[in-house]
Design a protein around this motif. Structure first.
Motif, PDB file in Angstrom:
ATOM      1  N   PRO A 129       0.706  -1.141  -0.210  1.00 25.09           N
ATOM      2  CA  PRO A 129       0.437  -0.135  -0.619  1.00 25.09           C
ATOM      3  C   PRO A 129       0.179   1.458   0.341  1.00 25.09           C
ATOM      4  O   PRO A 129       0.317   2.456  -0.722  1.00 25.09           O
ATOM      5  CB  PRO A 129      -0.614  -0.537   0.842  1.00 25.09           C
ATOM      6  CG  PRO A 129      -0.244  -0.623   1.787  1.00 25.09           C
ATOM      7  CD  PRO A 129       0.739  -2.189   1.495  1.00 25.09           C
ATOM      8  N   ASP A 130       2.126   1.024   0.576  1.00 21.55           N
ATOM      9  CA  ASP A 130       2.658   2.621   0.192  1.00 21.55           C
ATOM     10  C   ASP A 130       3.592   3.188  -0.957  1.00 21.55           C
ATOM     11  O   ASP A 130       3.865   4.544  -1.126  1.00 21.55           O
ATOM     12  CB  ASP A 130       4.464   2.426   1.011  1.00 21.55           C
ATOM     13  CG  ASP A 130       3.860   2.008   2.436  1.00 21.55           C
ATOM     14  OD1 ASP A 130       2.540   2.619   3.273  1.00 21.55           O
ATOM     15  OD2 ASP A 130       4.176   1.498   3.441  1.00 21.55           O
ATOM     16  N   ALA A 131       3.267   1.630  -2.264  1.00 20.14           N
ATOM     17  CA  ALA A 131       3.433   2.085  -3.582  1.00 20.14           C
ATOM     18  C   ALA A 131       2.865   3.428  -3.794  1.00 20.14           C
ATOM     19  O   ALA A 131       1.727   3.920  -3.290  1.00 20.14           O
ATOM     20  CB  ALA A 131       3.999   1.203  -4.413  1.00 20.14           C
ATOM     21  N   LEU A 132       3.312   3.899  -5.259  1.00 21.88           N
ATOM     22  CA  LEU A 132       2.893   4.816  -5.500  1.00 21.88           C
ATOM     23  C   LEU A 132       2.361   4.013  -7.431  1.00 21.88           C
ATOM     24  O   LEU A 132       1.475   4.484  -8.312  1.00 21.88           O
ATOM     25  CB  LEU A 132       3.865   6.191  -6.623  1.00 21.88           C
ATOM     26  CG  LEU A 132       3.910   6.896  -4.939  1.00 21.88           C
ATOM     27  CD1 LEU A 132       4.277   8.303  -5.450  1.00 21.88           C
ATOM     28  CD2 LEU A 132       2.438   7.498  -4.688  1.00 21.88           C
ATOM     29  N   ILE A 133       3.587   3.169  -7.586  1.00 24.88           N
ATOM     30  CA  ILE A 133       3.260   2.177  -8.994  1.00 24.88           C
ATOM     31  C   ILE A 133       2.914   0.583  -8.173  1.00 24.88           C
ATOM     32  O   ILE A 133       4.230   0.139  -7.805  1.00 24.88           O
ATOM     33  CB  ILE A 133       4.664   3.009  -9.825  1.00 24.88           C
ATOM     34  CG1 ILE A 133       4.186   4.093 -10.255  1.00 24.88           C
ATOM     35  CG2 ILE A 133       4.465   1.703 -10.483  1.00 24.88           C
ATOM     36  CD1 ILE A 133       4.913   5.134 -11.398  1.00 24.88           C
ATOM     37  N   TRP A 134       2.583   0.042  -9.058  1.00 23.11           N
ATOM     38  CA  TRP A 134       3.310  -1.482  -9.327  1.00 23.11           C
ATOM     39  C   TRP A 134       2.580  -2.110 -10.338  1.00 23.11           C
ATOM     40  O   TRP A 134       1.802  -1.794 -11.690  1.00 23.11           O
ATOM     41  CB  TRP A 134       1.403  -1.687  -8.515  1.00 23.11           C
ATOM     42  CG  TRP A 134       1.188  -1.681  -6.887  1.00 23.11           C
ATOM     43  CD1 TRP A 134       1.161  -1.914  -6.017  1.00 23.11           C
ATOM     44  CD2 TRP A 134       0.459  -0.094  -6.764  1.00 23.11           C
ATOM     45  NE1 TRP A 134       1.230  -1.091  -4.747  1.00 23.11           N
ATOM     46  CE2 TRP A 134       0.473  -0.119  -5.060  1.00 23.11           C
ATOM     47  CE3 TRP A 134      -0.205   1.027  -7.464  1.00 23.11           C
ATOM     48  CZ2 TRP A 134       0.139   0.953  -4.271  1.00 23.11           C
ATOM     49  CZ3 TRP A 134      -0.177   2.543  -6.933  1.00 23.11           C
ATOM     50  CH2 TRP A 134      -0.656   2.041  -5.361  1.00 23.11           C
ATOM     51  N   ARG A 135       3.606  -2.437 -10.594  1.00 20.56           N
ATOM     52  CA  ARG A 135       4.426  -2.811 -12.252  1.00 20.56           C
ATOM     53  C   ARG A 135       4.508  -3.963 -12.292  1.00 20.56           C
ATOM     54  O   ARG A 135       5.272  -4.782 -11.363  1.00 20.56           O
ATOM     55  CB  ARG A 135       5.091  -1.873 -12.411  1.00 20.56           C
ATOM     56  CG  ARG A 135       5.600  -2.591 -14.325  1.00 20.56           C
ATOM     57  CD  ARG A 135       6.941  -1.317 -14.151  1.00 20.56           C
ATOM     58  NE  ARG A 135       7.647  -0.834 -15.948  1.00 20.56           N
ATOM     59  CZ  ARG A 135       8.430   0.260 -16.015  1.00 20.56           C
ATOM     60  NH1 ARG A 135       9.076   0.523 -15.697  1.00 20.56           N
ATOM     61  NH2 ARG A 135       7.863   0.000 -17.302  1.00 20.56           N
ATOM     62  N   GLY A 136       4.186  -4.733 -13.662  1.00 21.89           N
ATOM     63  CA  GLY A 136       4.500  -5.920 -14.153  1.00 21.89           C
ATOM     64  C   GLY A 136       5.679  -6.483 -14.283  1.00 21.89           C
ATOM     65  O   GLY A 136       6.160  -5.201 -14.442  1.00 21.89           O
ATOM     66  N   ALA A 137       6.605  -7.402 -14.018  1.00 21.51           N
ATOM     67  CA  ALA A 137       7.826  -7.384 -14.331  1.00 21.51           C
ATOM     68  C   ALA A 137       8.021  -8.997 -15.035  1.00 21.51           C
ATOM     69  O   ALA A 137       7.164 -10.003 -14.660  1.00 21.51           O
ATOM     70  CB  ALA A 137       8.470  -7.151 -13.267  1.00 21.51           C
ATOM     71  N   THR A 138       9.219  -9.113 -15.873  1.00 21.68           N
ATOM     72  CA  THR A 138       8.921 -10.280 -15.692  1.00 21.68           C
ATOM     73  C   THR A 138       9.803 -11.029 -14.878  1.00 21.68           C
ATOM     74  O   THR A 138       9.882 -10.627 -13.967  1.00 21.68           O
ATOM     75  CB  THR A 138      10.592 -10.105 -17.388  1.00 21.68           C
ATOM     76  OG1 THR A 138      11.865  -9.737 -17.031  1.00 21.68           O
ATOM     77  CG2 THR A 138      10.090  -9.443 -18.130  1.00 21.68           C
ATOM     78  N   ALA A 139      10.244 -12.581 -15.196  1.00 20.73           N
ATOM     79  CA  ALA A 139      10.415 -13.477 -14.010  1.00 20.73           C
ATOM     80  C   ALA A 139      11.651 -12.954 -13.693  1.00 20.73           C
ATOM     81  O   ALA A 139      11.902 -13.115 -12.310  1.00 20.73           O
ATOM     82  CB  ALA A 139      10.794 -14.651 -14.929  1.00 20.73           C
ATOM     83  N   ASP A 140      13.320 -12.602 -14.411  1.00 22.32           N
ATOM     84  CA  ASP A 140      13.785 -11.560 -14.212  1.00 22.32           C
ATOM     85  C   ASP A 140      14.132 -10.566 -13.120  1.00 22.32           C
ATOM     86  O   ASP A 140      14.737  -9.717 -13.074  1.00 22.32           O
ATOM     87  CB  ASP A 140      15.210 -11.954 -15.159  1.00 22.32           C
ATOM     88  CG  ASP A 140      14.418 -10.819 -16.308  1.00 22.32           C
ATOM     89  OD1 ASP A 140      14.053 -10.566 -16.335  1.00 22.32           O
ATOM     90  OD2 ASP A 140      15.919 -11.568 -17.298  1.00 22.32           O
ATOM     91  N   GLY A 141      13.127  -9.708 -13.310  1.00 25.34           N
ATOM     92  CA  GLY A 141      13.099  -8.754 -12.463  1.00 25.34           C
ATOM     93  C   GLY A 141      12.557  -7.019 -13.234  1.00 25.34           C
ATOM     94  O   GLY A 141      12.978  -6.372 -12.938  1.00 25.34           O
ATOM     95  N   GLN A 142      12.710  -7.567 -14.693  1.00 27.43           N
ATOM     96  CA  GLN A 142      12.752  -6.400 -16.078  1.00 27.43           C
ATOM     97  C   GLN A 142      11.372  -5.689 -15.752  1.00 27.43           C
ATOM     98  O   GLN A 142      10.745  -6.286 -15.890  1.00 27.43           O
ATOM     99  CB  GLN A 142      13.367  -6.551 -17.224  1.00 27.43           C
ATOM    100  CG  GLN A 142      14.649  -6.934 -17.519  1.00 27.43           C
ATOM    101  CD  GLN A 142      14.965  -7.197 -18.596  1.00 27.43           C
ATOM    102  OE1 GLN A 142      15.156  -6.712 -19.792  1.00 27.43           O
ATOM    103  NE2 GLN A 142      14.799  -8.832 -19.095  1.00 27.43           N
ATOM    104  N   GLY A 143      11.316  -4.443 -15.132  1.00 23.67           N
ATOM    105  CA  GLY A 143       9.740  -3.435 -16.017  1.00 23.67           C
ATOM    106  C   GLY A 143       9.120  -3.753 -16.701  1.00 23.67           C
ATOM    107  O   GLY A 143       9.615  -3.696 -17.971  1.00 23.67           O
ATOM    108  N   GLY A 144       8.059  -4.144 -16.427  1.00 23.45           N
ATOM    109  CA  GLY A 144       7.256  -4.280 -17.783  1.00 23.45           C
ATOM    110  C   GLY A 144       5.131  -3.908 -17.733  1.00 23.45           C
ATOM    111  O   GLY A 144       5.111  -3.177 -17.144  1.00 23.45           O
ATOM    112  N   HIS A 145       4.286  -4.553 -18.157  1.00 20.69           N
ATOM    113  CA  HIS A 145       2.896  -4.050 -18.408  1.00 20.69           C
ATOM    114  C   HIS A 145       2.402  -5.120 -17.295  1.00 20.69           C
ATOM    115  O   HIS A 145       3.130  -6.563 -17.761  1.00 20.69           O
ATOM    116  CB  HIS A 145       2.474  -4.009 -19.516  1.00 20.69           C
ATOM    117  CG  HIS A 145       2.763  -2.252 -19.741  1.00 20.69           C
ATOM    118  ND1 HIS A 145       2.341  -1.278 -19.925  1.00 20.69           N
ATOM    119  CD2 HIS A 145       4.486  -1.704 -20.336  1.00 20.69           C
ATOM    120  CE1 HIS A 145       2.428  -0.245 -20.141  1.00 20.69           C
ATOM    121  NE2 HIS A 145       3.979  -0.292 -20.147  1.00 20.69           N
ATOM    122  N   PRO A 146       1.536  -5.672 -17.187  1.00 19.01           N
ATOM    123  CA  PRO A 146       0.451  -3.930 -17.113  1.00 19.01           C
ATOM    124  C   PRO A 146       0.930  -3.161 -15.347  1.00 19.01           C
ATOM    125  O   PRO A 146       2.021  -3.361 -14.783  1.00 19.01           O
ATOM    126  CB  PRO A 146      -1.348  -4.211 -16.468  1.00 19.01           C
ATOM    127  CG  PRO A 146      -0.989  -5.652 -15.701  1.00 19.01           C
ATOM    128  CD  PRO A 146       0.273  -5.676 -16.893  1.00 19.01           C
TER     129      PRO A 146
END
Length: 198
Positions: free
Chosen positions: A120-137
């Protein structure tokens, strides 16, 4: 209910005359699949579309999703983001989904949506690849909407994400599905071939 904003106003310029959002996935156009998937978890689905006439309009209208026309879609992704985020009013969060990610599933959308309560303290919640690269949604907190509404050109919002600093919560999704878009006929042929093997 969290709105899901689907970006579908791009030109498919690298498809050499084909429209990647009309390519068939599991028996239906990719755009129809993405809208139906979003509607399975939210009754508020909005689709950014290029000006009419365009074949994508019929797909979006048939789905019952809210169509948001981007008059200056040729300007780039910044125009689409600016236009569709301008439709938001008092919503506390909104999920952004690119229309051209064929491996994203409804479970992936739910995972990112549920992360809002988990972190709840985040401002952005982001899908990522299995190795941690930010993506979508990507889910954005409402405090970031004004900055997104000022984007221009081909700005995909990287600066907005960076402005959140450490308050970006990554949600690992299976494999590379959070980033796998298919921009050329060769990309589509390779993706279809790989699906037949697995």
């Amino acid at each position: 209910m969290m709105p899901i904003l689907i970006l579908a106003a791009g030109s498919s310029s690298r498809m050499r005359g084909r429209d990647k959002l009309l390519e068939r996935v599991d028996g239906e156009p990719l755009l129809a699949r993405q809208i139906a998937m979003a509607q399975s978890i939210s009754h508020d689905v909005r689709v950014a579309l290029p000006p009419a006439p365009h074949p994508r309009h019929a797909i979006a209208a048939k789905s019952g999703a809210r169509c948001v026309i981007v008059p200056d879609a040729d300007e780039g992704m910044g125009a689409s983001l600016r236009t569709i985020f301008d439709t938001l009013r008092t919503e506390p969060y909104a999920m952004l989904l690119l229309a051209d990610l064929p491996d994203i599933s409804a479970d992936d959308l739910r995972a990112v949506q549920n992360a809002v309560q988990d972190a709840p303290d985040a401002l952005i919640w982001r899908g990522a690849t299995a190795d941690g690269q930010g993506g979508h949604p990507i889910v954005f907190h409402h405090s970031l909407f004004p900055a997104i509404s000022k984007l221009s050109g081909d700005d995909g919002g990287r600066g907005v994400v960076q402005s959140a600093g450490t308050r970006v919560h990554l949600v690992p999704l299976q494999g590379n599905r959070a980033r796998l878009d298919l921009d050329t006929p060769e990309d589509w042929a390779a993706w279809r071939a790989a699906r037949q093997i697995t």
